[in-house]
Design a protein around this motif. Structure first.
Motif, mmCIF file in Angstrom:
data_model
loop_
_atom_site.group_PDB
_atom_site.id
_atom_site.type_symbol
_atom_site.label_atom_id
_atom_site.label_comp_id
_atom_site.label_asym_id
_atom_site.label_seq_id
_atom_site.Cartn_x
_atom_site.Cartn_y
_atom_site.Cartn_z
ATOM 1 N N ALA A 83 33.951 88.495 -131.081
ATOM 2 C CA ALA A 83 33.012 87.398 -130.844
ATOM 3 C C ALA A 83 33.518 86.096 -131.456
ATOM 4 N N GLU A 84 34.103 86.192 -132.635
ATOM 5 C CA GLU A 84 34.635 85.001 -133.294
ATOM 6 C C GLU A 84 35.765 84.383 -132.461
ATOM 7 N N LYS A 85 36.637 85.228 -131.907
ATOM 8 C CA LYS A 85 37.737 84.712 -131.085
ATOM 9 C C LYS A 85 37.193 84.080 -129.801
ATOM 10 N N VAL A 86 36.182 84.698 -129.203
ATOM 11 C CA VAL A 86 35.603 84.133 -127.978
ATOM 12 C C VAL A 86 35.003 82.767 -128.265
ATOM 13 N N ARG A 87 34.279 82.654 -129.354
ATOM 14 C CA ARG A 87 33.654 81.375 -129.691
ATOM 15 C C ARG A 87 34.699 80.293 -129.952
ATOM 16 N N GLU A 88 35.855 80.697 -130.464
ATOM 17 C CA GLU A 88 36.919 79.739 -130.745
ATOM 18 C C GLU A 88 37.818 79.490 -129.537
ATOM 19 N N GLN A 125 25.141 92.009 -126.785
ATOM 20 C CA GLN A 125 26.169 91.232 -127.479
ATOM 21 C C GLN A 125 27.242 90.750 -126.509
ATOM 22 N N GLN A 127 25.893 87.970 -124.225
ATOM 23 C CA GLN A 127 25.840 86.656 -124.869
ATOM 24 C C GLN A 127 27.206 85.982 -124.873
ATOM 25 N N LEU A 128 28.234 86.763 -125.161
ATOM 26 C CA LEU A 128 29.584 86.200 -125.183
ATOM 27 C C LEU A 128 30.029 85.793 -123.779
ATOM 28 N N LEU A 159 28.359 82.638 -122.796
ATOM 29 C CA LEU A 159 28.983 81.506 -123.491
ATOM 30 C C LEU A 159 30.204 81.014 -122.706
ATOM 31 N N ARG A 188 30.632 77.537 -120.641
ATOM 32 C CA ARG A 188 31.751 76.692 -121.037
ATOM 33 C C ARG A 188 32.554 76.266 -119.802
#
Length: 372
Positions: free
Chosen positions: A20-25, A45, A48-49, A52, A56
């Motif tokens: 999730a952290e990598k996807v957000r970044e 979960q 949501q990703l 996102l 985007r």
């Protein structure tokens, strides 16, 4: 004093939290992480990703087009075990091969609806000359010059090359010269040799399918790509399939959209297998959107998952609902109970009720209009 109950949102497992952290970044997942995504059953979960990423890329836009289907023939000498559409030879019940004149008459019947695309895929007919397909393309194009012809899967192109003694490039060039505009993504199924041996052993293999799309992209022909899921494949084999598509897209940039295709069991040799559930369908959309970071569009084909689930899929990574889809036969013959078509008003209603903005596109994703 009465105690208050604190409700905490469950945390994702450590591996999914890292993903999730990598996807957000906006950082690409590696192969091991892609496998983790396809193994995960954490729908919310992952959803949501995927949403996102979807927002985007596309904001609140959801695309559709005005299209119809024309299958020149369903006579096919392949023996795909998931298929209810094909008939082995002429004269069998429900076998149908259009004459060129019949194909033109069918196209003329659709023109009052204002379509921008005809989707044309066919069986592997052992008795037709290659010139038949060229003549049909030229006749359709002459009848409706503005109509984009998306047709002839990589499986068909592979078959024609072998049967008529041509290279893949020569087949594609001759089809394009006759009027073909782009190539659909059908026939990919699952790339894993183990699965193909069980469900589609006598048609183009993964390497051949990928090579045909590679050549098409080099020639400037846009294509789509697909994955048939819900037969005998594993999560790891789904991940491998998507990663191979991602690798080819890195190389060529020619894929426009990825379309996960849910297995329908009715009237097929695999009818004892259960079909994917709604949970499975949404999961595959989300997983695919997360891993396929370089293919711009993710399509929910409403004919096979149903209008309502396709609508919900807009919150699980999907940004395209296909189109009006007049006269679809492949999934209908496999037991799909969806309508024969959706009007533009129906499609826009499904999109707006999900909080999205409908956008009419053409086949290559040029915006045609924004409905009022």
């Amino acid at each position: 004093m009465e105690a208050t109950l604190e409700i905490r949102k469950p945390s994702p497992p450590p591996s999914l939290a890292r993903i999730a952290e990598k996807v957000r970044e906006g950082v690409r997942l590696d192969e091991a992480e892609a496998v983790e995504v396809f193994r995960s059953r954490d729908l919310l979960q992952l959803g949501q990703l995927a949403n996102l990423i979807r927002e985007r890329l596309h904001g609140d836009r959801t695309y559709y087009n005005k299209n119809f289907h024309l299958n020149l023939t369903n006579v096919c000498e392949a023996s795909c075990r998931f298929c209810a559409f094909a008939r082995l030879e002429e004269g069998m019940p429900l076998a149908k091969t259009f004459t060129v004149e019949e194909a033109v008459a069918f196209v003329k019947e659709q023109l009052p609806n204002g379509p921008t695309e005809v989707h044309m895929v066919n069986g592997l007919h052992p008795g037709l000359p290659f010139e038949y397909y060229e003549e049909a393309l030229r006749a359709v194009k002459a009848t409706a010059p503005e109509l984009h012809i998306k047709g002839f899967t990589a499986v068909e192109i592979h078959y024609y090359a072998g049967k008529y003694g041509m290279s893949y490039e020569e087949v594609i060039k001759r089809l394009v010269a006759a009027g073909l505009g782009s190539i659909p993504g059908g026939g990919a199924e699952i790339f894993a040799p183990r699965v193909r041996k069980k469900i589609c052993k006598d048609k183009a293999n993964a390497e051949e399918w990928l090579e045909i799309h590679r050549i098409a992209h080099r020639l400037g022909v846009k294509t789509n790509c697909t994955m048939l899921y819900g037969t005998v494949e594993t999560a790891e084999e789904r991940a491998d399939h998507v990663l191979q598509l991602r690798a080819l897209q890195d190389e060529t940039g020619g894929f426009q959209a990825f379309i996960p295709l849910a297995f329908h069991n009715e009237n097929s040799p695999l009818q004892r297998l259960p079909e994917p559930t709604g949970f499975d369908n949404l999961l595959v959309y989300a997983q695919s959107r997360i891993v396929l970071d370089n293919i711009p569009h993710l399509k929910a084909y409403w004919v096979q998952v149903g209008e309502k689930l396709a609508q919900v899929a807009q919150s699980f990574g999907v940004n395209d609902l296909d189109g009006t889809v007049v006269s679809e036969k492949i999934y209908k013959m496999a037991g799909a109970v969806t309508p024969n078509l959706l009007s533009v008003g129906d499609l826009c209603h499904l999109i707006r009720e999900a909080g999205r903005t409908p956008v009419e596109r053409d086949t290559v994703y040029n915006v045609v209009g924004m409905p009022l």
